[in-house]
Design a protein around this motif. Sequence first.
Motif, PDB file in Angstrom:
ATOM      1  N   UNK A  17       0.499  -0.960   0.353  1.00  0.00           N
ATOM      2  CA  UNK A  17      -0.333   0.508   0.283  1.00  0.00           C
ATOM      3  C   UNK A  17       1.043   0.959   0.053  1.00  0.00           C
ATOM      4  N   UNK A  18       2.235   1.095   0.484  1.00  0.00           N
ATOM      5  CA  UNK A  18       2.360   2.447   0.701  1.00  0.00           C
ATOM      6  C   UNK A  18       3.591   3.024  -0.977  1.00  0.00           C
ATOM      7  N   UNK A  19       3.963   2.093  -1.037  1.00  0.00           N
ATOM      8  CA  UNK A  19       4.235   1.650  -2.677  1.00  0.00           C
ATOM      9  C   UNK A  19       3.348   2.122  -3.499  1.00  0.00           C
ATOM     10  N   UNK A  20       2.167   1.642  -3.453  1.00  0.00           N
ATOM     11  CA  UNK A  20       1.017   2.171  -3.751  1.00  0.00           C
ATOM     12  C   UNK A  20       0.747   3.883  -3.846  1.00  0.00           C
ATOM     13  N   UNK A  21       0.509   3.835  -2.783  1.00  0.00           N
ATOM     14  CA  UNK A  21       0.025   5.326  -2.313  1.00  0.00           C
ATOM     15  C   UNK A  21       0.962   6.055  -2.655  1.00  0.00           C
ATOM     16  N   UNK A  22       2.583   5.655  -3.313  1.00  0.00           N
ATOM     17  CA  UNK A  22       3.677   6.866  -3.489  1.00  0.00           C
ATOM     18  C   UNK A  22       3.622   7.090  -4.206  1.00  0.00           C
ATOM     19  N   UNK A  23       3.376   5.886  -5.493  1.00  0.00           N
ATOM     20  CA  UNK A  23       3.856   6.052  -6.482  1.00  0.00           C
ATOM     21  C   UNK A  23       2.132   7.128  -7.344  1.00  0.00           C
ATOM     22  N   UNK A  24       1.106   7.147  -6.693  1.00  0.00           N
ATOM     23  CA  UNK A  24      -0.056   7.488  -6.893  1.00  0.00           C
ATOM     24  C   UNK A  24       0.302   9.040  -6.507  1.00  0.00           C
ATOM     25  N   UNK A  25       0.825   8.965  -5.772  1.00  0.00           N
ATOM     26  CA  UNK A  25       1.013  10.689  -5.379  1.00  0.00           C
ATOM     27  C   UNK A  25       2.253  11.452  -6.150  1.00  0.00           C
ATOM     28  N   UNK A  26       3.030  10.368  -6.543  1.00  0.00           N
ATOM     29  CA  UNK A  26       4.001  11.133  -7.620  1.00  0.00           C
ATOM     30  C   UNK A  26       3.575  11.461  -8.902  1.00  0.00           C
ATOM     31  N   UNK A  27       2.084  11.269  -8.877  1.00  0.00           N
ATOM     32  CA  UNK A  27       1.411  11.781 -10.195  1.00  0.00           C
ATOM     33  C   UNK A  27       0.961  13.080  -9.946  1.00  0.00           C
ATOM     34  N   UNK A  28       0.532  13.006  -8.618  1.00  0.00           N
ATOM     35  CA  UNK A  28      -0.003  14.004  -8.125  1.00  0.00           C
ATOM     36  C   UNK A  28       0.400  15.196  -7.467  1.00  0.00           C
ATOM     37  N   UNK A  29       1.548  15.160  -7.330  1.00  0.00           N
ATOM     38  CA  UNK A  29       2.318  15.659  -6.653  1.00  0.00           C
ATOM     39  C   UNK A  29       2.125  15.667  -5.126  1.00  0.00           C
ATOM     40  N   UNK A  30       1.307  14.776  -4.602  1.00  0.00           N
ATOM     41  CA  UNK A  30       1.084  15.288  -3.120  1.00  0.00           C
ATOM     42  C   UNK A  30       1.605  13.951  -2.631  1.00  0.00           C
ATOM     43  N   UNK A  31       2.372  13.224  -1.083  1.00  0.00           N
ATOM     44  CA  UNK A  31       2.641  12.571  -0.692  1.00  0.00           C
ATOM     45  C   UNK A  31       1.191  11.582   0.430  1.00  0.00           C
ATOM     46  N   UNK A  32       0.359  11.101  -0.076  1.00  0.00           N
ATOM     47  CA  UNK A  32      -0.671  10.993   0.598  1.00  0.00           C
ATOM     48  C   UNK A  32      -0.927  10.174   1.834  1.00  0.00           C
ATOM     49  N   UNK A  33       1.150  10.009   2.102  1.00  0.00           N
ATOM     50  CA  UNK A  33       1.358   9.511   3.370  1.00  0.00           C
ATOM     51  C   UNK A  33       1.498  10.449   4.456  1.00  0.00           C
ATOM     52  N   UNK A  34       1.568  11.163   4.311  1.00  0.00           N
ATOM     53  CA  UNK A  34       1.377  12.610   5.400  1.00  0.00           C
ATOM     54  C   UNK A  34       0.389  12.984   5.825  1.00  0.00           C
ATOM     55  N   UNK A  35       0.124  13.074   6.751  1.00  0.00           N
ATOM     56  CA  UNK A  35      -1.375  13.192   7.756  1.00  0.00           C
ATOM     57  C   UNK A  35      -1.575  14.665   6.528  1.00  0.00           C
ATOM     58  N   UNK A  36      -0.540  15.577   7.431  1.00  0.00           N
ATOM     59  CA  UNK A  36      -0.913  17.158   7.573  1.00  0.00           C
ATOM     60  C   UNK A  36      -1.083  17.729   5.739  1.00  0.00           C
ATOM     61  N   UNK A  37      -0.855  16.647   4.699  1.00  0.00           N
ATOM     62  CA  UNK A  37      -0.199  17.440   3.322  1.00  0.00           C
ATOM     63  C   UNK A  37      -2.184  16.709   3.277  1.00  0.00           C
ATOM     64  N   UNK A  38      -2.716  16.232   2.904  1.00  0.00           N
ATOM     65  CA  UNK A  38      -3.468  14.757   3.210  1.00  0.00           C
ATOM     66  C   UNK A  38      -4.637  15.989   4.128  1.00  0.00           C
ATOM     67  N   UNK A  39      -4.508  16.627   4.736  1.00  0.00           N
ATOM     68  CA  UNK A  39      -5.640  17.844   5.596  1.00  0.00           C
ATOM     69  C   UNK A  39      -5.780  18.818   5.289  1.00  0.00           C
ATOM     70  N   UNK A  40      -4.386  19.141   4.578  1.00  0.00           N
ATOM     71  CA  UNK A  40      -3.913  20.677   4.021  1.00  0.00           C
ATOM     72  C   UNK A  40      -5.047  20.237   2.669  1.00  0.00           C
ATOM     73  N   UNK A  41      -4.675  19.827   1.847  1.00  0.00           N
ATOM     74  CA  UNK A  41      -5.452  19.244   0.808  1.00  0.00           C
ATOM     75  C   UNK A  41      -7.059  19.094   0.426  1.00  0.00           C
ATOM     76  N   UNK A  42      -7.274  18.275   2.005  1.00  0.00           N
ATOM     77  CA  UNK A  42      -8.662  18.119   1.932  1.00  0.00           C
ATOM     78  C   UNK A  42      -9.520  19.465   2.184  1.00  0.00           C
ATOM     79  N   UNK A  43      -8.451  20.628   3.257  1.00  0.00           N
ATOM     80  CA  UNK A  43      -9.459  21.924   3.641  1.00  0.00           C
ATOM     81  C   UNK A  43      -9.498  22.857   2.165  1.00  0.00           C
ATOM     82  N   UNK A  44      -8.457  22.427   1.528  1.00  0.00           N
ATOM     83  CA  UNK A  44      -8.431  23.658   0.857  1.00  0.00           C
ATOM     84  C   UNK A  44      -9.203  23.072  -0.717  1.00  0.00           C
TER      85      UNK A  44
END
Length: 301
Positions: A17-44
């Motif tokens: 799951x970690x590798x898949x999440x990082x691969x998907x995140x590389x396409x969109x420029x987001x680290x989906x395993x970083x809670x703070x980054x995800x929380x900021x993304x969802x809020x925005x």
Amino acid sequence: MGLLPVSGAALRADNRVREAARGIGARYGVDYTDDEAVAALLTERRRSLEREQRRPAAYLGLLTLMAGMFLPFGIPLSPVLDAHLFAVLGTAGGLTVIGAALLVHARAQWKHALRNGPLAGYREVLGVARAHGIPLAHIPPWLEGRTNGGGGTGAAPIPTYPPVEPAPEAPAETETAPSPSVTVPAPVPVPVPPKPWAVSYYEQTADAGGWHDEVGCLLVLAGAGGVTWAVTVGTGVGFAALLLVPVAIWVWLAGRRQGREKEELREEALKYVKELQAAQAAGARVPELSPQLRALLDDHH
């Protein structure tokens, strides 16, 4: 930080799951395993989608559509409109078409913003996590294009992938293997707060009740009707309906008492959800919330 659908720690716990999440995140420029980054993304993104729904085109389309639909109803009330019947009907038809087109355009813009960009990648990550058996604590309705409390799949549902078998356990080290000079302790999993009895009781009673006001009013109306009938007909039997009035008062008092109890239980449930948020931020794998707690969380936000 609010309660996320899944924590970054839970995503990183499974290598696949970690590798898949990082691969998907590389396409969109987001680290989906970083809670703070995800929380900021969802809020925005949530604020951005709310702005999309409040665009002038949406309001203008709604007003134009209403004008086109209600204009023909004014023909019988206005001789001027009646004298130009075909022109009025043509104008109403044109306004209806323009209003519908504006609403469809606004809806299409909102769907495009919802279905594309980093939100699409995050839904992919959630689908991968679910396929690997990782529970999703809570999926905000807006993330799937649903209204609060609304059912259905929404305009952008979480993708569904075939279930994946659990990862095989690593083979145990042989006795001849050299032991490391420094022993690294295994990470201790963060415990999930136990669910209090009050929260379990809230889940059982959250959808109950709500009928006391209606029943109380019906009893009062029945009592008043009985007295009216007794006075009109001239019989004393109808006055027995006055007994329904104290019953109505008792029903209202019972409803008020139940309302206070449910409010206290609701506060306990909110407190429990905040404890889950803190545990998730510390790395705990929060289980999927019950429908009652999900609805409470949606209403609270």
